[in-house]
Design a protein around this motif. Structure first.
Motif, PDB file in Angstrom:
ATOM      1  N   LEU A   7       0.858  -1.174   0.000  1.00 16.55           N
ATOM      2  CA  LEU A   7       0.000   0.000   0.000  1.00 16.55           C
ATOM      3  C   LEU A   7       0.903   1.234   0.000  1.00 16.55           C
ATOM      4  CD1 LEU A   7      -2.742   1.457   0.293  1.00 16.55           C
ATOM      5  CD2 LEU A   7      -2.508   1.216   2.773  1.00 16.55           C
ATOM      6  N   ALA A   8       0.748   2.087  -1.005  1.00 23.02           N
ATOM      7  CA  ALA A   8       1.534   3.317  -1.107  1.00 23.02           C
ATOM      8  C   ALA A   8       0.672   4.512  -0.738  1.00 23.02           C
ATOM      9  CB  ALA A   8       2.090   3.488  -2.514  1.00 23.02           C
ATOM     10  N   ILE A   9       1.262   5.432   0.009  1.00 23.01           N
ATOM     11  CA  ILE A   9       0.582   6.668   0.414  1.00 23.01           C
ATOM     12  C   ILE A   9       1.383   7.845  -0.111  1.00 23.01           C
ATOM     13  CG2 ILE A   9      -0.206   8.073   2.344  1.00 23.01           C
ATOM     14  CD1 ILE A   9      -1.764   5.514   2.066  1.00 23.01           C
ATOM     15  N   TYR A  10       0.724   8.705  -0.861  1.00 23.13           N
ATOM     16  CA  TYR A  10       1.364   9.909  -1.409  1.00 23.13           C
ATOM     17  C   TYR A  10       0.716  11.125  -0.766  1.00 23.13           C
ATOM     18  CZ  TYR A  10       2.424  13.573  -4.848  1.00 23.13           C
ATOM     19  OH  TYR A  10       2.809  14.744  -5.457  1.00 23.13           O
ATOM     20  N   LEU A  11       1.551  12.005  -0.197  1.00 25.93           N
ATOM     21  CA  LEU A  11       1.072  13.213   0.484  1.00 25.93           C
ATOM     22  C   LEU A  11       1.456  14.418  -0.379  1.00 25.93           C
ATOM     23  CD1 LEU A  11       2.337  12.184   4.038  1.00 25.93           C
ATOM     24  CD2 LEU A  11       0.015  11.908   3.138  1.00 25.93           C
ATOM     25  N   VAL A 130      -6.328   6.479   5.308  1.00 26.56           N
ATOM     26  CA  VAL A 130      -6.625   7.806   4.728  1.00 26.56           C
ATOM     27  C   VAL A 130      -7.464   8.636   5.694  1.00 26.56           C
ATOM     28  CG1 VAL A 130      -7.814   8.981   2.845  1.00 26.56           C
ATOM     29  CG2 VAL A 130      -6.372   7.004   2.354  1.00 26.56           C
ATOM     30  N   THR A 131      -8.391   7.996   6.384  1.00 23.86           N
ATOM     31  CA  THR A 131      -9.222   8.723   7.353  1.00 23.86           C
ATOM     32  C   THR A 131      -8.389   9.260   8.505  1.00 23.86           C
ATOM     33  OG1 THR A 131     -11.128   7.331   6.810  1.00 23.86           O
ATOM     34  CG2 THR A 131     -11.216   8.528   8.886  1.00 23.86           C
ATOM     35  N   ARG A 132      -7.472   8.426   9.012  1.00 27.27           N
ATOM     36  CA  ARG A 132      -6.611   8.874  10.120  1.00 27.27           C
ATOM     37  C   ARG A 132      -5.712  10.032   9.678  1.00 27.27           C
ATOM     38  NH1 ARG A 132      -6.275   5.464  14.577  1.00 27.27           N
ATOM     39  NH2 ARG A 132      -7.383   3.479  14.370  1.00 27.27           N
ATOM     40  N   LEU A 133      -5.179   9.960   8.460  1.00 30.23           N
ATOM     41  CA  LEU A 133      -4.342  11.060   7.970  1.00 30.23           C
ATOM     42  C   LEU A 133      -5.153  12.332   7.793  1.00 30.23           C
ATOM     43  CD1 LEU A 133      -2.156   9.137   5.353  1.00 30.23           C
ATOM     44  CD2 LEU A 133      -1.439  10.033   7.565  1.00 30.23           C
ATOM     45  N   SER A 134      -6.396  12.192   7.384  1.00 32.43           N
ATOM     46  CA  SER A 134      -7.257  13.360   7.231  1.00 32.43           C
ATOM     47  C   SER A 134      -7.486  14.045   8.572  1.00 32.43           C
ATOM     48  CB  SER A 134      -8.586  12.930   6.606  1.00 32.43           C
ATOM     49  OG  SER A 134      -9.470  14.025   6.517  1.00 32.43           O
ATOM     50  N   ARG A 135      -7.609  13.232   9.641  1.00 33.41           N
ATOM     51  CA  ARG A 135      -7.770  13.836  10.978  1.00 33.41           C
ATOM     52  C   ARG A 135      -6.524  14.607  11.386  1.00 33.41           C
ATOM     53  NH1 ARG A 135      -9.997   8.313  13.751  1.00 33.41           N
ATOM     54  NH2 ARG A 135     -12.066   8.286  12.780  1.00 33.41           N
ATOM     55  N   ARG A 278      -1.622   5.754  20.069  1.00 32.45           N
ATOM     56  CA  ARG A 278      -2.778   6.545  20.441  1.00 32.45           C
ATOM     57  C   ARG A 278      -3.669   6.753  19.229  1.00 32.45           C
ATOM     58  NH1 ARG A 278      -0.933  11.582  23.969  1.00 32.45           N
ATOM     59  NH2 ARG A 278      -1.043  12.662  21.965  1.00 32.45           N
ATOM     60  N   THR A 279      -4.944   6.994  19.473  1.00 35.17           N
ATOM     61  CA  THR A 279      -5.886   7.140  18.361  1.00 35.17           C
ATOM     62  C   THR A 279      -5.577   8.353  17.488  1.00 35.17           C
ATOM     63  OG1 THR A 279      -7.353   8.334  19.864  1.00 35.17           O
ATOM     64  CG2 THR A 279      -7.766   5.983  19.579  1.00 35.17           C
ATOM     65  N   ASP A 280      -4.886   9.367  18.050  1.00 34.92           N
ATOM     66  CA  ASP A 280      -4.577  10.563  17.259  1.00 34.92           C
ATOM     67  C   ASP A 280      -3.253  10.449  16.509  1.00 34.92           C
ATOM     68  OD1 ASP A 280      -2.842  10.629  19.341  1.00 34.92           O
ATOM     69  OD2 ASP A 280      -3.326  12.647  20.026  1.00 34.92           O
ATOM     70  N   GLY A 281      -2.651   9.249  16.474  1.00 35.34           N
ATOM     71  CA  GLY A 281      -1.425   9.043  15.712  1.00 35.34           C
ATOM     72  C   GLY A 281      -0.160   9.124  16.537  1.00 35.34           C
ATOM     73  N   HIS A 282      -0.251   9.603  17.773  1.00 33.76           N
ATOM     74  CA  HIS A 282       0.951   9.682  18.621  1.00 33.76           C
ATOM     75  C   HIS A 282       1.345   8.289  19.105  1.00 33.76           C
ATOM     76  CE1 HIS A 282       3.091  10.173  22.488  1.00 33.76           C
ATOM     77  NE2 HIS A 282       3.663  11.179  21.851  1.00 33.76           N
ATOM     78  N   ILE A 283       2.656   8.066  19.216  1.00 34.37           N
ATOM     79  CA  ILE A 283       3.179   6.779  19.691  1.00 34.37           C
ATOM     80  C   ILE A 283       4.096   7.043  20.874  1.00 34.37           C
ATOM     81  CG2 ILE A 283       4.449   4.686  19.111  1.00 34.37           C
ATOM     82  CD1 ILE A 283       3.863   5.213  16.208  1.00 34.37           C
ATOM     83  N   ALA A 284       3.848   6.367  21.986  1.00 40.43           N
ATOM     84  CA  ALA A 284       4.732   6.420  23.158  1.00 40.43           C
ATOM     85  C   ALA A 284       5.492   5.102  23.234  1.00 40.43           C
ATOM     86  CB  ALA A 284       3.915   6.641  24.432  1.00 40.43           C
ATOM     87  N   ARG A 285       6.797   5.197  23.415  1.00 37.56           N
ATOM     88  CA  ARG A 285       7.622   3.988  23.457  1.00 37.56           C
ATOM     89  C   ARG A 285       8.339   3.931  24.798  1.00 37.56           C
ATOM     90  NH1 ARG A 285       7.525   2.117  18.224  1.00 37.56           N
ATOM     91  NH2 ARG A 285       7.359   3.694  16.598  1.00 37.56           N
ATOM     92  N   LEU A 286       8.299   2.775  25.414  1.00 38.18           N
ATOM     93  CA  LEU A 286       8.995   2.526  26.671  1.00 38.18           C
ATOM     94  C   LEU A 286       9.872   1.301  26.472  1.00 38.18           C
ATOM     95  CD1 LEU A 286       6.017   2.895  29.187  1.00 38.18           C
ATOM     96  CD2 LEU A 286       7.711   4.624  28.613  1.00 38.18           C
ATOM     97  N   ALA A 287      11.089   1.364  26.992  1.00 32.29           N
ATOM     98  CA  ALA A 287      12.010   0.233  26.849  1.00 32.29           C
ATOM     99  C   ALA A 287      12.671  -0.044  28.187  1.00 32.29           C
ATOM    100  CB  ALA A 287      13.070   0.530  25.787  1.00 32.29           C
ATOM    101  N   VAL A 288      12.890  -1.317  28.474  1.00 30.16           N
ATOM    102  CA  VAL A 288      13.609  -1.724  29.687  1.00 30.16           C
ATOM    103  C   VAL A 288      14.677  -2.735  29.279  1.00 30.16           C
ATOM    104  CG1 VAL A 288      11.663  -1.316  31.228  1.00 30.16           C
ATOM    105  CG2 VAL A 288      11.937  -3.558  30.178  1.00 30.16           C
ATOM    106  N   ASP A 289      15.795  -2.702  30.010  1.00 28.55           N
ATOM    107  CA  ASP A 289      16.892  -3.630  29.768  1.00 28.55           C
ATOM    108  C   ASP A 289      17.136  -4.441  31.037  1.00 28.55           C
ATOM    109  OD1 ASP A 289      18.055  -2.768  27.017  1.00 28.55           O
ATOM    110  OD2 ASP A 289      17.800  -0.901  28.125  1.00 28.55           O
ATOM    111  N   SER A 290      17.647  -5.623  30.860  1.00 30.61           N
ATOM    112  CA  SER A 290      17.967  -6.472  32.007  1.00 30.61           C
ATOM    113  C   SER A 290      19.402  -6.967  31.862  1.00 30.61           C
ATOM    114  CB  SER A 290      17.000  -7.660  32.097  1.00 30.61           C
ATOM    115  OG  SER A 290      17.137  -8.499  30.962  1.00 30.61           O
ATOM    116  N   GLY A 291      20.019  -7.200  33.015  1.00 32.25           N
ATOM    117  CA  GLY A 291      21.390  -7.688  32.993  1.00 32.25           C
ATOM    118  C   GLY A 291      21.488  -9.125  32.546  1.00 32.25           C
TER     119      GLY A 291
END
Length: 500
Positions: A7-11, A130-135, A278-291
């Protein structure tokens, strides 16, 4: 093997819509984004309203204002446009992790095999995206095909059939396109009806490759924007999660699925990452490391709980999270060894959970461990390395012999007064911190010289080290600084460390 689907998206108005999102221009305003080229202001992009006035990108600003005197000019900021494009690319990872930007205003999604998990068909994915990009205030042209090049060409040129694409969709350069048009070949369909060999002989091998990719005969695949994690699981929510309270429960459930995949491979995760879409397109990323490699859900959740509680900027669910993805980008082999029934445990405390919690709360860069270094001078024989690095073995004492080095070193060494039978002999008594110590046992000397063979500046008096024990059983590490007679006439003594 199922056919691949892209799927290609052109803006087409990404620069101007980015300016509108930032409040630099009102919606539906006629404005141009300009940059200075060869000493003149030239139009790099136009808003939809300005485009409808008959203006075009590439025009001189002076010429455009001669036609439209009230045309507003804003600074062209390609770096901001690229940052917005990459944010949109990452937001599209909700459909597939195989997403790649293409140029300055397009992207491609590899949707092969994703429709079952998305519970949408190809049309559904396209309409939803396309709907999400329109928002977000972005107009998008979308198209699907079996190859990335075909999908991109259909989206960029707004065609529904590959045969209707103009020859400029081949992207071979203006000279080749002009030659094709002069030969009466204006569409890809006309080229497809021609024998390939004469075209390759006239325009080169690139013509055959480009045509095969446009006609869905040759797939070049795409390289995703983010490295594809080897293990990832996700949970989609019918109703967006408006609070972070149930977040840990979902993570634990997904960690259970990831554990099954890790067990099947005999691996354990060293790094876990959670992506909250998130529904508005934002992404929160959390990472943890272990020994050490982990795969038990309770251990994984414990680290994420620490991570969430230590966030300086708490999670903001906004209108809610509708997708949570747990990935394991780094994993290692896990030893399946078992302690024998007749074997006693070491009795040593397991510091790994504590180190993991400290690392998650304060950051990996704040936690270090000592590692050996190949230096014979005691003060340079160790170094600090990140705690997450692989442990290194330390020199072990001979069996039945006392350790050669004390557990504690003074920095700098403490000056002491020493009484010896002969000037270059071992100490018989020494004074330190106002107290006299009578030596009952001694071993040495162990002679250490400065590493003069490494650098010219590394010079200094030779050290003669003695391991001694006083009448109270205390054990010390003393050295005489300088060889008597050859280096110094009255060398001083120092206490460098104490044994446990």
């Amino acid at each position: 093997m199922a056919a691949r689907r892209y799927l290609a998206i052109y803006l087409p108005f990404l620069p101007s819509e980015r300016a509108m999102r930032e409040g630099a221009a009102p919606p539906d305003a006629a404005f141009a984004l300009i940059a200075k080229q060869r000493g003149a202001q030239r139009i790099m992009a136009l808003s939809p309203a300005a485009l409808s006035l008959g203006l075009s990108a590439g025009m001189m600003l002076a010429d455009a204002r001669a036609q439209e005197p009230d045309l507003v000019a804003l600074e062209h900021r390609p770096e901001a446009d690229n940052a917005l494009l990459l944010r949109v690319v990452e937001a599209c990872e909700r459909y597939t992790p195989m997403v790649a930007p293409d140029g300055e205003d397009a992207m491609v999604l590899d949707l092969t095999g994703c429709f079952d998990s998305l519970e949408m068909d190809e049309t559904g994915v396209r309409n939803d995206l396309v709907t999400r990009l329109s928002r977000l205030g972005l107009r998008a042209l979308a198209a699907s095909a079996a190859t990335p090049d075909a999908a991109l060409a259909l989206a960029r040129f707004g065609k529904s059939s590959l045969r209707e694409l103009p020859v400029s969709a081949l992207a071979l350069g203006e000279d080749a396109h002009l030659a094709l048009r002069r030969a009466g070949l204006r569409t890809v369909g006309q080229l497809a009806d021609r024998p390939r060999a004469p075209l390759a002989a006239r325009f080169g091998k690139a013509m055959s490759i480009a045509l095969a990719r446009l006609l869905e005969e040759q797939d070049r695949r795409i390289t995703p924007h983010r490295t594809l994690p080897p293990i990832w699981v996700e949970q989609r929510f019918a109703e967006p999660m408006a609070t972070v309270k149930p977040l840990l429960g979902v993570i634990e459930w997904l960690a259970g699925q990831a554990r099954d995949l890790l067990v099947a491979r005999g691996r354990g995760g060293r790094r876990y990452e959670v992506s909250l879409f998130r529904t508005d397109g934002h992404i929160a990323r959390l990472a943890v490391d272990s020994g050490l490699p982990l795969r038990e859900p309770a251990d994984v959740v414990r680290l994420f709980r620490e991570r969430i509680e230590s966030l300086a900027d708490p999670l903001d669910p906004g209108f809610g999270y509708d997708l949570l993805r747990l990935s394991v980008p780094l994993h290692e082999d896990v030893s399946e060894g078992q302690v024998r029934l007749d074997e006693e445990t070491s009795g040593k405390p397991d510091l790994a959970p504590l180190l993991d919690r400290l690392q998650v709360r304060f950051g990996a860069e704040c936690l270090h461990r000592f590692a050996p270094r190949d230096e014979h001078l005691p003060e340079y024989a160790d170094r600090l390395v990140p705690a997450a690095s692989a442990p290194q073995s330390w020199p072990q004492p001979e069996v039945g012999e006392p350790p050669l080095r004390p557990l504690f070193l003074f920095d700098p060494p403490q000056p002491v007064t020493v009484l010896a039978e002969v000037p270059d002999g071992p100490p018989r008594r020494f004074g330190w911190q106002g107290r006299q110590h009578r030596v009952v046992r001694q071993e040495g000397p162990e002679r250490l010289a400065y590493p003069w063979w490494k650098t010219v500046e590394a010079t200094g008096p030779t050290r003669d080290y003695y391991r001694i024990e006083d009448e109270d059983g205390r054990r010390f590490w003393l050295f005489r600084h300088g060889l008597y007679g050859s280096e110094k006439t009255d060398p001083r003594w120092y206490l460098h460390g104490v044994f446990a």
